[in-house]
Design a protein around this motif. Structure first.
Motif, mmCIF file in Angstrom:
data_model
loop_
_atom_site.group_PDB
_atom_site.id
_atom_site.type_symbol
_atom_site.label_atom_id
_atom_site.label_comp_id
_atom_site.label_asym_id
_atom_site.label_seq_id
_atom_site.Cartn_x
_atom_site.Cartn_y
_atom_site.Cartn_z
ATOM 1 N N ALA A 44 0.827 -1.217 0.000
ATOM 2 C CA ALA A 44 0.000 0.000 0.000
ATOM 3 C C ALA A 44 0.855 1.257 0.000
ATOM 4 C CB ALA A 44 -0.928 0.001 1.211
ATOM 5 N N PHE A 45 2.083 1.164 -0.534
ATOM 6 C CA PHE A 45 3.012 2.278 -0.476
ATOM 7 C C PHE A 45 3.519 2.576 -1.887
ATOM 8 C CE2 PHE A 45 7.133 4.238 1.085
ATOM 9 C CZ PHE A 45 6.541 5.284 1.767
ATOM 10 N N PHE A 46 2.660 3.142 -2.698
ATOM 11 C CA PHE A 46 2.978 3.474 -4.093
ATOM 12 C C PHE A 46 4.069 4.546 -4.137
ATOM 13 C CE2 PHE A 46 2.397 6.198 -7.790
ATOM 14 C CZ PHE A 46 2.329 5.270 -8.818
ATOM 15 N N PRO A 47 5.093 4.413 -4.985
ATOM 16 C CA PRO A 47 5.302 3.382 -5.998
ATOM 17 C C PRO A 47 6.263 2.271 -5.564
ATOM 18 C CG PRO A 47 6.788 5.189 -6.429
ATOM 19 C CD PRO A 47 6.047 5.543 -5.167
ATOM 20 N N PHE A 48 6.461 2.120 -4.267
ATOM 21 C CA PHE A 48 7.459 1.167 -3.774
ATOM 22 C C PHE A 48 6.924 -0.255 -3.681
ATOM 23 C CE2 PHE A 48 8.831 5.314 -2.302
ATOM 24 C CZ PHE A 48 10.156 5.310 -2.699
ATOM 25 N N GLY A 58 5.860 -2.831 -7.824
ATOM 26 C CA GLY A 58 6.484 -1.650 -7.252
ATOM 27 C C GLY A 58 7.997 -1.747 -7.270
ATOM 28 N N PHE A 59 8.643 -0.627 -7.026
ATOM 29 C CA PHE A 59 10.101 -0.567 -7.077
ATOM 30 C C PHE A 59 10.742 -1.577 -6.136
ATOM 31 C CE2 PHE A 59 14.047 1.379 -5.308
ATOM 32 C CZ PHE A 59 14.826 1.322 -6.456
ATOM 33 N N TRP A 189 9.871 10.458 -2.480
ATOM 34 C CA TRP A 189 9.578 9.810 -3.765
ATOM 35 C C TRP A 189 8.112 9.414 -3.846
ATOM 36 C CZ3 TRP A 189 13.281 11.313 -6.545
ATOM 37 C CH2 TRP A 189 14.608 11.311 -6.088
ATOM 38 N N LEU A 190 7.546 8.974 -2.715
ATOM 39 C CA LEU A 190 6.114 8.682 -2.692
ATOM 40 C C LEU A 190 5.311 9.951 -2.950
ATOM 41 C CD1 LEU A 190 4.053 6.478 -0.360
ATOM 42 C CD2 LEU A 190 3.495 8.889 -0.452
ATOM 43 N N ILE A 191 5.709 11.043 -2.320
ATOM 44 C CA ILE A 191 5.004 12.314 -2.535
ATOM 45 C C ILE A 191 5.107 12.741 -3.988
ATOM 46 C CG2 ILE A 191 5.176 14.803 -2.063
ATOM 47 C CD1 ILE A 191 5.499 14.084 0.889
ATOM 48 N N LYS A 192 6.284 12.618 -4.568
ATOM 49 C CA LYS A 192 6.457 12.970 -5.986
ATOM 50 C C LYS A 192 5.494 12.175 -6.865
ATOM 51 C CE LYS A 192 10.087 13.107 -9.584
ATOM 52 N NZ LYS A 192 9.513 12.198 -10.578
#
Length: 257
Positions: A44-48, A58-59, A189-192
């Motif tokens: 649930a932690f896009f894009p990771f 995800g990454f 990076w999530l915020i971006k």
């Protein structure tokens, strides 16, 4: 929010799978003999780490699978809420967790950290005319994800009126959009990625308030497993696989220099 509903649908069967499965952390010899890792992430932690329909991706998921491939192994994934992962590793339920765990001295008392697979920092997001610097957060309410290093760091910002915690970042972002909070602090990076997907939300990125190194976590003193993971990660970074994934998800290099 569309992403949130998709995640909720996809998480259910995996949550049931987890509930009915007995697993434990193993040493390198046992994992190698089995031919696969039993690993945990959040999903649930896009894009990771997130779901596209029923597919976990995800990454971090792709990096972990690339490392496993270098080591001649597959990965059997499990999904656990972020705030329960350190405890699950400490209780020897899985071989490792990879879900954007930033190194902290407190966490290191319970688990061991591998070499970092990316570097990042806590960043503020707020409306265009809102509190976009640490100084501007004085007297403001800030949203963070529960049990994260961002939550701990937000508490140290002078003058913040209130810290509101949410189970996952999509909920924190929704609270910001609906003006239930003044700002949101999370992984830069999530915020971006979130703001790129929600360009019409009127939310922008602000000041970065701290830096952190992010690693997979394993049970304490599982030394050979950590060494093998670090070897696989180094090979993935050396052969260009890591750079390709970094560009795919972020269009920049997110490694620690």
């Amino acid at each position: 929010m569309r992403l949130k509903s998709k995640l909720a649908t996809a998480l259910l069967p995996l949550a049931l799978l987890l509930a009915g499965t007995s697993a434990e952390a193993r040493d390198w010899a046992a994992i190698k003999a089995d031919g696969k890792f039993i690993a945990v992430t959040e999903g649930a932690f896009f894009p990771f780490n997130y779901f596209e329909g029923a597919k976990l991706t995800g990454f971090e998921v792709e990096v972990a699978e690339a490392v496993a491939k270098k080591l001649g192994l597959a990965i059997e994934w499990r999904v656990v809420p972020f705030d329960a992962q350190v405890a699950s590793i400490r209780q020897d339920r899985f071989d490792f967790a990879i879900a954007s765990h930033g190194y902290t001295e407190e966490r290191a008392k319970s688990v061991d950290f591998t070499n970092p697979h990316y570097c990042t920092g806590g960043q503020i997001a707020a409306p265009k005319d809102g509190a976009l610097t640490a100084a501007a957060l004085a007297g403001k309410t800030v949203a963070v994800q529960l049990a994260t290093s961002y939550a701990d760091s937000a508490k140290k910002i002078a003058g913040v009126k209130e810290i509101k915690t949410y189970k996952a970042d999509p909920e924190a972002f929704s609270a910001l959009k609906s003006k239930k909070v003044d700002a949101w602090i999370s992984d830069k990076w999530l915020i971006k990625a979130t703001l790129e997907k929600n360009a019409d939300a009127g939310i922008v990125a602000g000041e970065q308030v701290f830096v952190e190194r992010v690693s997979a976590i394993m049970r304490k003193n599982n030394k050979e497993l950590a060494e093998q993971w670090n070897r696989g990660l180094a090979e993935v970074m050396k052969d260009g696989t890591y750079a390709t994934l970094s560009q795919k998800y972020f269009k920049t290099d997110v490694s620690c220099h």
